[in-house]
Design a protein around this motif. Structure first.
Motif, PDB file in Angstrom:
ATOM      1  N   TRP A 152     -87.140 -31.838   7.329  1.00 48.45           N
ATOM      2  CA  TRP A 152     -86.450 -33.089   7.635  1.00 48.45           C
ATOM      3  C   TRP A 152     -87.516 -34.155   7.823  1.00 48.45           C
ATOM      4  O   TRP A 152     -88.464 -33.965   8.586  1.00 48.45           O
ATOM      5  CB  TRP A 152     -85.621 -32.963   8.905  1.00 48.45           C
ATOM      6  CG  TRP A 152     -84.254 -32.370   8.684  1.00 48.45           C
ATOM      7  CD1 TRP A 152     -83.869 -31.085   8.909  1.00 48.45           C
ATOM      8  CD2 TRP A 152     -83.102 -33.069   8.186  1.00 48.45           C
ATOM      9  NE1 TRP A 152     -82.539 -30.925   8.579  1.00 48.45           N
ATOM     10  CE2 TRP A 152     -82.032 -32.128   8.141  1.00 48.45           C
ATOM     11  CE3 TRP A 152     -82.861 -34.381   7.782  1.00 48.45           C
ATOM     12  CZ2 TRP A 152     -80.752 -32.461   7.701  1.00 48.45           C
ATOM     13  CZ3 TRP A 152     -81.580 -34.717   7.349  1.00 48.45           C
ATOM     14  CH2 TRP A 152     -80.546 -33.776   7.308  1.00 48.45           C
ATOM     15  N   SER A 155     -87.038 -41.729   7.756  1.00 47.52           N
ATOM     16  CA  SER A 155     -87.301 -42.737   6.723  1.00 47.52           C
ATOM     17  C   SER A 155     -88.521 -43.594   6.978  1.00 47.52           C
ATOM     18  O   SER A 155     -89.108 -44.135   6.049  1.00 47.52           O
ATOM     19  CB  SER A 155     -86.074 -43.635   6.559  1.00 47.52           C
ATOM     20  OG  SER A 155     -85.032 -42.953   5.902  1.00 47.52           O
ATOM     21  N   PHE A 189     -87.589 -42.778  -1.657  1.00 46.12           N
ATOM     22  CA  PHE A 189     -86.546 -41.828  -2.031  1.00 46.12           C
ATOM     23  C   PHE A 189     -85.312 -42.552  -2.554  1.00 46.12           C
ATOM     24  O   PHE A 189     -84.651 -42.078  -3.486  1.00 46.12           O
ATOM     25  CB  PHE A 189     -86.144 -40.978  -0.827  1.00 46.12           C
ATOM     26  CG  PHE A 189     -87.192 -40.005  -0.353  1.00 46.12           C
ATOM     27  CD1 PHE A 189     -88.422 -39.890  -0.990  1.00 46.12           C
ATOM     28  CD2 PHE A 189     -86.946 -39.196   0.735  1.00 46.12           C
ATOM     29  CE1 PHE A 189     -89.386 -38.997  -0.544  1.00 46.12           C
ATOM     30  CE2 PHE A 189     -87.892 -38.299   1.196  1.00 46.12           C
ATOM     31  CZ  PHE A 189     -89.116 -38.192   0.560  1.00 46.12           C
ATOM     32  N   SER A 190     -84.981 -43.688  -1.956  1.00 46.28           N
ATOM     33  CA  SER A 190     -83.760 -44.400  -2.344  1.00 46.28           C
ATOM     34  C   SER A 190     -83.776 -44.846  -3.796  1.00 46.28           C
ATOM     35  O   SER A 190     -82.715 -44.998  -4.409  1.00 46.28           O
ATOM     36  CB  SER A 190     -83.554 -45.622  -1.438  1.00 46.28           C
ATOM     37  OG  SER A 190     -83.339 -45.240  -0.105  1.00 46.28           O
ATOM     38  N   ILE A 208     -83.746 -33.512  -2.862  1.00 47.79           N
ATOM     39  CA  ILE A 208     -83.140 -33.900  -1.587  1.00 47.79           C
ATOM     40  C   ILE A 208     -81.846 -33.116  -1.380  1.00 47.79           C
ATOM     41  O   ILE A 208     -80.994 -33.071  -2.266  1.00 47.79           O
ATOM     42  CB  ILE A 208     -82.878 -35.418  -1.544  1.00 47.79           C
ATOM     43  CG1 ILE A 208     -84.223 -36.156  -1.507  1.00 47.79           C
ATOM     44  CG2 ILE A 208     -82.031 -35.798  -0.338  1.00 47.79           C
ATOM     45  CD1 ILE A 208     -84.105 -37.647  -1.627  1.00 47.79           C
ATOM     46  N   ALA A 211     -78.898 -35.769   4.061  1.00 42.55           N
ATOM     47  CA  ALA A 211     -79.392 -37.017   4.630  1.00 42.55           C
ATOM     48  C   ALA A 211     -78.539 -37.385   5.818  1.00 42.55           C
ATOM     49  O   ALA A 211     -77.389 -36.965   5.941  1.00 42.55           O
ATOM     50  CB  ALA A 211     -79.363 -38.139   3.585  1.00 42.55           C
ATOM     51  N   ARG A 223     -74.385 -35.335   4.948  1.00 42.18           N
ATOM     52  CA  ARG A 223     -73.852 -35.166   3.591  1.00 42.18           C
ATOM     53  C   ARG A 223     -72.391 -34.767   3.610  1.00 42.18           C
ATOM     54  O   ARG A 223     -71.571 -35.329   2.863  1.00 42.18           O
ATOM     55  CB  ARG A 223     -74.689 -34.131   2.833  1.00 42.18           C
ATOM     56  CG  ARG A 223     -74.181 -33.831   1.430  1.00 42.18           C
ATOM     57  CD  ARG A 223     -75.101 -32.868   0.700  1.00 42.18           C
ATOM     58  NE  ARG A 223     -74.648 -32.618  -0.669  1.00 42.18           N
ATOM     59  CZ  ARG A 223     -75.354 -31.910  -1.559  1.00 42.18           C
ATOM     60  NH1 ARG A 223     -76.527 -31.384  -1.225  1.00 42.18           N
ATOM     61  NH2 ARG A 223     -74.882 -31.719  -2.792  1.00 42.18           N
ATOM     62  N   ARG A 235     -79.275 -41.327  -3.513  1.00 43.42           N
ATOM     63  CA  ARG A 235     -80.421 -40.642  -4.127  1.00 43.42           C
ATOM     64  C   ARG A 235     -80.762 -41.309  -5.469  1.00 43.42           C
ATOM     65  O   ARG A 235     -80.571 -40.739  -6.526  1.00 43.42           O
ATOM     66  CB  ARG A 235     -80.120 -39.163  -4.323  1.00 43.42           C
ATOM     67  CG  ARG A 235     -80.032 -38.373  -3.022  1.00 43.42           C
ATOM     68  CD  ARG A 235     -79.608 -36.941  -3.239  1.00 43.42           C
ATOM     69  NE  ARG A 235     -78.291 -36.870  -3.833  1.00 43.42           N
ATOM     70  CZ  ARG A 235     -78.003 -36.148  -4.917  1.00 43.42           C
ATOM     71  NH1 ARG A 235     -78.933 -35.439  -5.534  1.00 43.42           N
ATOM     72  NH2 ARG A 235     -76.768 -36.136  -5.385  1.00 43.42           N
ATOM     73  N   VAL A 245     -80.276 -45.044   5.642  1.00 43.70           N
ATOM     74  CA  VAL A 245     -80.631 -43.629   5.764  1.00 43.70           C
ATOM     75  C   VAL A 245     -81.758 -43.518   6.786  1.00 43.70           C
ATOM     76  O   VAL A 245     -82.820 -44.108   6.615  1.00 43.70           O
ATOM     77  CB  VAL A 245     -81.080 -43.042   4.416  1.00 43.70           C
ATOM     78  CG1 VAL A 245     -81.436 -41.566   4.599  1.00 43.70           C
ATOM     79  CG2 VAL A 245     -79.983 -43.191   3.362  1.00 43.70           C
ATOM     80  N   TRP A 248     -83.956 -37.567   5.918  1.00 45.38           N
ATOM     81  CA  TRP A 248     -83.661 -36.842   4.688  1.00 45.38           C
ATOM     82  C   TRP A 248     -84.062 -35.381   4.856  1.00 45.38           C
ATOM     83  O   TRP A 248     -85.133 -35.081   5.391  1.00 45.38           O
ATOM     84  CB  TRP A 248     -84.464 -37.407   3.518  1.00 45.38           C
ATOM     85  CG  TRP A 248     -84.412 -38.889   3.356  1.00 45.38           C
ATOM     86  CD1 TRP A 248     -85.096 -39.821   4.087  1.00 45.38           C
ATOM     87  CD2 TRP A 248     -83.659 -39.615   2.374  1.00 45.38           C
ATOM     88  NE1 TRP A 248     -84.812 -41.086   3.624  1.00 45.38           N
ATOM     89  CE2 TRP A 248     -83.937 -40.993   2.577  1.00 45.38           C
ATOM     90  CE3 TRP A 248     -82.802 -39.243   1.335  1.00 45.38           C
ATOM     91  CZ2 TRP A 248     -83.376 -41.997   1.793  1.00 45.38           C
ATOM     92  CZ3 TRP A 248     -82.243 -40.238   0.548  1.00 45.38           C
ATOM     93  CH2 TRP A 248     -82.529 -41.593   0.780  1.00 45.38           C
ATOM     94  N   VAL A 250     -85.315 -32.344   2.703  1.00 47.88           N
ATOM     95  CA  VAL A 250     -85.900 -32.165   1.381  1.00 47.88           C
ATOM     96  C   VAL A 250     -86.259 -30.711   1.148  1.00 47.88           C
ATOM     97  O   VAL A 250     -86.550 -29.958   2.084  1.00 47.88           O
ATOM     98  CB  VAL A 250     -87.159 -33.049   1.203  1.00 47.88           C
ATOM     99  CG1 VAL A 250     -86.801 -34.523   1.363  1.00 47.88           C
ATOM    100  CG2 VAL A 250     -88.266 -32.666   2.177  1.00 47.88           C
TER     101      VAL A 250
END
Length: 527
Positions: A152, A155, A189-190, A208, A211, A223, A235, A245, A248, A250
């Motif tokens: 995790w 951001s 990431f966005s 990913i 989130a 999610r 994503r 966000v 995330w 991953v």
């Protein structure tokens, strides 16, 4: 568990709530005083910086990397909320909704057009949520290969902090993302996440799993609660469009204990154009374990590569598949994957890996960037016409990032990032000038060179990469306080091609009143 926290970061409160979205529009006239009072009632005052604060300017500049969009006639935020907890983000959104003040979000400052902390609309009243204080990274250590470990990452963490933390936990674990270590993961990431591992493992967004997002109601959802459409949109659909966000989940990837990095430089006099012409066919079709990108500046071409293996394997491979490059064992630099990250950023094989933890910024160099994609190789005769541009006054550089490999195996509709099968490479155009220079030669060069290159790149539409945001390709049109779909298409289909309409449909479902808005934010598709 292995955990990284910045000194200012507090524990993220992972509270879940139901997914419902406000349908009441923000008020037509922003209530600035009410917004600020609401913030002060819900967030510690020491985390809120208003324009009248003596250190407001320092906080605003704290993660800015491009003074071109920071200086001059920019509309600054009403305040900056330096959140250290997800509840602060929730409060900022809820206060904004209640008092008609929109908020923008930034995580690391690598925003080529500064839309995460400035507005182009005179009189715009907005706040900024700065996530630099929400930056914890927690790596799971209970997975055993072939089960992939996960992490995790919040951001506000930088790519450098993410790389350092996962590799220090396990030197054979990595994550595919970009080269520059000071980029905040939230924005990176966005938008997709191009990097040196992408031909083997895909983009960041392809890895990913989950989130935590503060939606347009101010609710914190994961999610399962946000739904698959919204999870798809965040994503690769661009930062600050659908919510904020805050973290995330991953999937980490396995890398060998020894990798090989190299820079091979060829000048035009040494046949660089011949090698480059051939690279267009070879680079995207090499085995997945190797990524070879190209940097062109002046009359010199640098072939920069990462191979997930040893020198003794890559030299015969390239001698067979790409003899024009002329690689030898003397070009090899064997190192750990973490050391390779430092090398590709600094070009110094001896730079310490701890340098990845630096979040330092500089306002000494102004830059302007643009991007393209290429699906048909550019002929040698055309490269001969292109190279004189790099000898002109104000000339910058271009970086060519090969696609192919694992990226090609993912359908264009699987994520908002559509530039998949058939793409040979991405082009990033960069020009720069020092503080005190008006930049006229540099900006003239990049604009004219970009126009010239239009004949060689993807067209109808001419496409671009959203993480290399460029306002020159279009800005939003707002009617009755909502961004229009047709106005957004002008630039949106260049970033997202056929995925733009679906993104706009998601926006209409989760943020119909267009609370999360900027000059290039996804518009709600109003039926």
């Amino acid at each position: 568990m292995a955990t990284f926290r910045g000194l200012a970061a507090l524990a993220l409160i992972l509270t879940f709530s139901s997914c419902c979205y406000l349908t009441t529009p923000t008020s037509a006239t922003p209530d600035s005083d009410g917004f600020l009072q609401c913030l002060l009632g819900n967030i510690p005052s020491g985390l809120i910086y208003t324009q009248g604060a003596s250190n407001f300017t320092d906080v605003l500049a704290s993660s800015v990397h491009n003074p071109r969009v920071y200086t001059g006639d920019m509309v600054r935020p009403l305040c900056i909320v330096t959140a250290t907890d997800a509840s602060h983000v929730q409060a900022a959104v809820r206060c904004g909704r209640a008092h008609g003040v929109r908020v923008r979000v930034r995580s690391g400052g690598h925003d080529y057009e500064g839309l995460s902390y400035r507005s182009l609309q005179q009189g715009d009243v907005f706040g900024v949520v700065d996530l630099a204080g929400i930056r914890a990274i927690t790596v799971g250590s209970d997975a055993v290969w072939p089960l992939a470990p996960t992490a995790w990452v919040e951001s506000g963490a930088t790519l450098g902090e993410l790389y350092y933390t996962v590799a220090k936990n396990n030197s054979e674990v990595a994550f595919p993302a970009g080269i520059c270590p000071t980029i905040g993961v939230g924005g990176h990431f966005s938008g997709g996440g191009i990097g040196m591992l992408m031909r083997k493992f895909g983009l960041s967004i392809d890895n990913i799993l989950d989130a935590k997002l503060v939606n347009a109601d101010g609710d914190l959802v994961d999610r399962a609660a946000m739904g698959e459409d919204l999870f798809w949109a965040i994503r690769g659909g661009g930062g600050g469009n659908f919510g904020i966000v805050v973290s995330w989940k991953v999937s980490l990837v396995k890398v060998p204990s020894t990798v090989t990095a190299f820079n091979i430089v060829r000048t035009v006099d040494q046949g660089a154009i011949d090698v480059l012409t051939r690279w267009q066919e070879v680079g995207p079709t090499l085995p997945f374990d190797i990524n070879m990108r190209v940097i062109i500046m002046g009359q010199q071409v640098t072939f920069q590569s990462l191979y997930l293996g040893k020198c003794s394997d890559v030299v015969p491979m390239l001698s067979n598949l790409f003899p024009e490059l002329g690689m030898t064992g003397g070009d090899c630099l064997e190192m750990t994957w973490l050391q390779s990250v430092v090398f590709f950023n600094s070009w110094n094989p001896n730079a310490p890996v701890e340098s990845l933890l630096s979040r330092g910024t500089s306002l000494s160099t102004f830059t302007k960037n643009k991007s393209d994609y290429v699906r048909r190789a550019i002929a040698k005769d055309d490269w001969n016409k292109i190279f004189p541009w790099f000898a002109m006054d104000g000339a910058g550089m271009i970086i060519l990032e090969p696609h192919g490999g694992f990226i090609d195996t993912i359908p264009a509709s699987a994520t908002p990032y559509p530039h998949r099968s058939g793409v040979l490479y991405n082009i990033q155009y960069i020009t720069f000038w020092p503080w005190g220079n008006d930049g006229s030669a540099a900006t003239s060069w990049i604009n004219n060179f970009y126009d010239f290159m239009g004949q060689y790149v993807c067209k109808n539409p001419r496409v671009a990469y959203v993480n290399y945001r460029d306002l020159d390709i279009g800005v939003n049109t707002v009617v009755n306080d909502v961004t229009t779909f047709d106005g957004g298409k002008v630039w949106g289909e260049k970033y997202f091609a056929g995925n733009f309409r679906r993104l706009a449909a998601v926006k209409a479902a989760v943020d119909p009143t267009d609370f999360f808005r900027s000059e290039q934010s996804i518009p709600p598709l109003v039926q």
